[in-house]
Design a protein around this motif. Structure first.
Motif, PDB file in Angstrom:
ATOM      1  N   THR A  69       7.268   2.139  -1.375  1.00  0.00           N
ATOM      2  CA  THR A  69       7.437   3.150  -0.337  1.00  0.00           C
ATOM      3  C   THR A  69       8.833   3.039   0.276  1.00  0.00           C
ATOM      4  O   THR A  69       9.601   2.126  -0.048  1.00  0.00           O
ATOM      5  N   GLU A  70       9.125   3.942   1.198  1.00  0.00           N
ATOM      6  CA  GLU A  70      10.413   3.902   1.892  1.00  0.00           C
ATOM      7  C   GLU A  70      10.556   2.638   2.737  1.00  0.00           C
ATOM      8  O   GLU A  70      11.672   2.261   3.124  1.00  0.00           O
ATOM      9  N   ASP A  71       9.438   1.971   3.024  1.00  0.00           N
ATOM     10  CA  ASP A  71       9.462   0.723   3.788  1.00  0.00           C
ATOM     11  C   ASP A  71       9.573  -0.504   2.880  1.00  0.00           C
ATOM     12  O   ASP A  71       9.432  -1.641   3.358  1.00  0.00           O
ATOM     13  N   ASN A  72       9.777  -0.263   1.584  1.00  0.00           N
ATOM     14  CA  ASN A  72       9.893  -1.328   0.593  1.00  0.00           C
ATOM     15  C   ASN A  72       8.623  -2.172   0.516  1.00  0.00           C
ATOM     16  O   ASN A  72       8.658  -3.403   0.448  1.00  0.00           O
ATOM     17  N   ILE A  73       7.496  -1.481   0.499  1.00  0.00           N
ATOM     18  CA  ILE A  73       6.192  -2.113   0.305  1.00  0.00           C
ATOM     19  C   ILE A  73       5.553  -1.473  -0.919  1.00  0.00           C
ATOM     20  O   ILE A  73       5.621  -0.249  -1.083  1.00  0.00           O
ATOM     21  N   GLU A  74       4.958  -2.279  -1.783  1.00  0.00           N
ATOM     22  CA  GLU A  74       4.301  -1.737  -2.976  1.00  0.00           C
ATOM     23  C   GLU A  74       3.335  -0.632  -2.537  1.00  0.00           C
ATOM     24  O   GLU A  74       2.559  -0.795  -1.607  1.00  0.00           O
ATOM     25  N   SER A  75       3.390   0.506  -3.225  1.00  0.00           N
ATOM     26  CA  SER A  75       2.765   1.731  -2.721  1.00  0.00           C
ATOM     27  C   SER A  75       1.248   1.655  -2.588  1.00  0.00           C
ATOM     28  O   SER A  75       0.684   2.160  -1.615  1.00  0.00           O
ATOM     29  N   THR A  76       0.555   1.074  -3.560  1.00  0.00           N
ATOM     30  CA  THR A  76      -0.907   1.006  -3.472  1.00  0.00           C
ATOM     31  C   THR A  76      -1.335   0.206  -2.249  1.00  0.00           C
ATOM     32  O   THR A  76      -2.199   0.629  -1.472  1.00  0.00           O
ATOM     33  N   PHE A  77      -0.731  -0.944  -2.064  1.00  0.00           N
ATOM     34  CA  PHE A  77      -1.021  -1.801  -0.909  1.00  0.00           C
ATOM     35  C   PHE A  77      -0.625  -1.100   0.386  1.00  0.00           C
ATOM     36  O   PHE A  77      -1.354  -1.141   1.387  1.00  0.00           O
ATOM     37  N   ALA A  78       0.498  -0.405   0.359  1.00  0.00           N
ATOM     38  CA  ALA A  78       1.004   0.269   1.555  1.00  0.00           C
ATOM     39  C   ALA A  78       0.064   1.372   2.019  1.00  0.00           C
ATOM     40  O   ALA A  78      -0.266   1.478   3.207  1.00  0.00           O
ATOM     41  N   ILE A  79      -0.375   2.206   1.092  1.00  0.00           N
ATOM     42  CA  ILE A  79      -1.204   3.362   1.456  1.00  0.00           C
ATOM     43  C   ILE A  79      -2.647   2.944   1.723  1.00  0.00           C
ATOM     44  O   ILE A  79      -3.258   3.367   2.714  1.00  0.00           O
TER      45      ILE A  79
END
Length: 319
Positions: free
Chosen positions: A103-113
């Protein structure tokens, strides 16, 4: 219609499971303001539900869980409205991504969402929860290897490793990252429950929910085209056969939506907290999900990552 007596907020409420959950709640609770929050609303879901129920108590709000800044913007806009206290917060939205993405926050997307965005949303919305409120988190049986769902084993070493995969873990399949994110949903629920037990003044409950396999939902929106076609157009017509051949834990979105709505507003589960449900049944979650050390690692990392300053960190930790 008379003035609303409470609010129900459903993330991912414009399609699939979330839509059916919101519809079921709207049918049962015309006295509640129901907010369906999602990053898109191409089918005008709120209008659809209001037409079905012949009421006007369902409203769409734009929410992008992939961005911490946008989650904060959502909360800020919410604060400007005059909604009644939140009776149920249904953290339902989810995504399964095949390729490694950030993500834009530099977090892996699956975990982020599936986890981080929802956790921040809860922390920010907690001041608006009613004295007696329910938090329901949509998890998945895929978190538990013993359920033999066909997905890779969920592996939790640390939240930091999930947010920023190592050279080894970045090779994991998207389905493995999804299963682990669902494990996180349950672990976070248990960590929250422990904190609620320490705060007797808060009559909040927190439960996790497995809707089962639901062909036709938006879960597959990031899949390759041929798999999306099978998921949306072939498998929904074969649910009865899939239950025989694969697992009885396979439902239509409508069936699972009714079960999710029950945890949010059903009288028969009032006061129940810290539990894991498969459809209508309360069952044990995986052994890994019950490891307190892992739950606390997830909770602590999440608070540290999403809090904007020390004051907010203390506020989030005190929940």
């Amino acid at each position: 219609m008379s003035k609303s007596t409470g609010t129900v907020l459903v993330t991912g409420g414009t399609t699939g499971l979330g839509y059916e959950c919101a519809l079921s709640i709207a049918q049962q609770c015309p006295h509640y303001q129901i907010l369906i929050a999602s990053r898109s609303n191409k089918d005008n879901a709120a209008v659809s539900i209001n037409q079905i129920t012949d009421h006007s108590n369902v409203e769409y709000l734009k929410l992008d869980l992939s961005s911490l800044a946008k989650v904060r913007s959502f909360a800020a806009e919410y604060a400007e409205k005059d909604y009644p206290p939140i009776k149920a917060l249904v953290l339902n939205a989810g995504l399964q991504i095949h390729e490694l993405d950030y993500t834009e926050d530099n977090i892996e997307s699956t975990f982020a969402i599936n986890h981080v965005g929802h956790a921040l949303l809860f922390y920010l919305m907690s001041p608006y929860l009613a004295e007696e409120a329910r938090i329901v988190i949509t998890a998945s049986g895929t978190h538990d290897e013993a359920q033999k769902t066909g997905l890779p084993k969920a592996i939790y070493k640390s939240a930091e490793e999930l947010a920023h995969p190592t050279e080894e873990t970045e090779k994991y399949a998207g389905t493995q990252r999804y299963a682990t994110s669902k494990l996180c949903n349950i672990m976070w629920t248990y960590a929250l429950q422990r904190r609620l037990e320490r705060s007797p003044d808060k009559r909040w409950t927190a439960n996790a929910f497995d809707p089962g396999l639901m062909p036709g939902t938006g879960l597959a929106r990031a899949w390759p085209a041929i798999l999306r076609f099978i998921w949306h157009h072939i498998m929904p017509r074969m649910i009865w056969l899939l239950r025989i051949l694969i697992s009885p834990n396979i439902y239509s979105p409508k069936e699972s939506g009714v079960s999710l709505a029950r945890l949010a507003v059903g009288d028969d589960v009032k006061g129940v907290s810290g539990k894991y449900y498969e459809g209508q049944k309360q069952i044990p979650s995986s052994k890994d999900s019950e490891v307190v050390g892992k739950q606390e690692d997830l909770w602590d990392w999440t608070v540290q990552r999403v809090a904007k300053d020390e004051k907010e960190r203390r506020q989030f930790e005190s929940i």
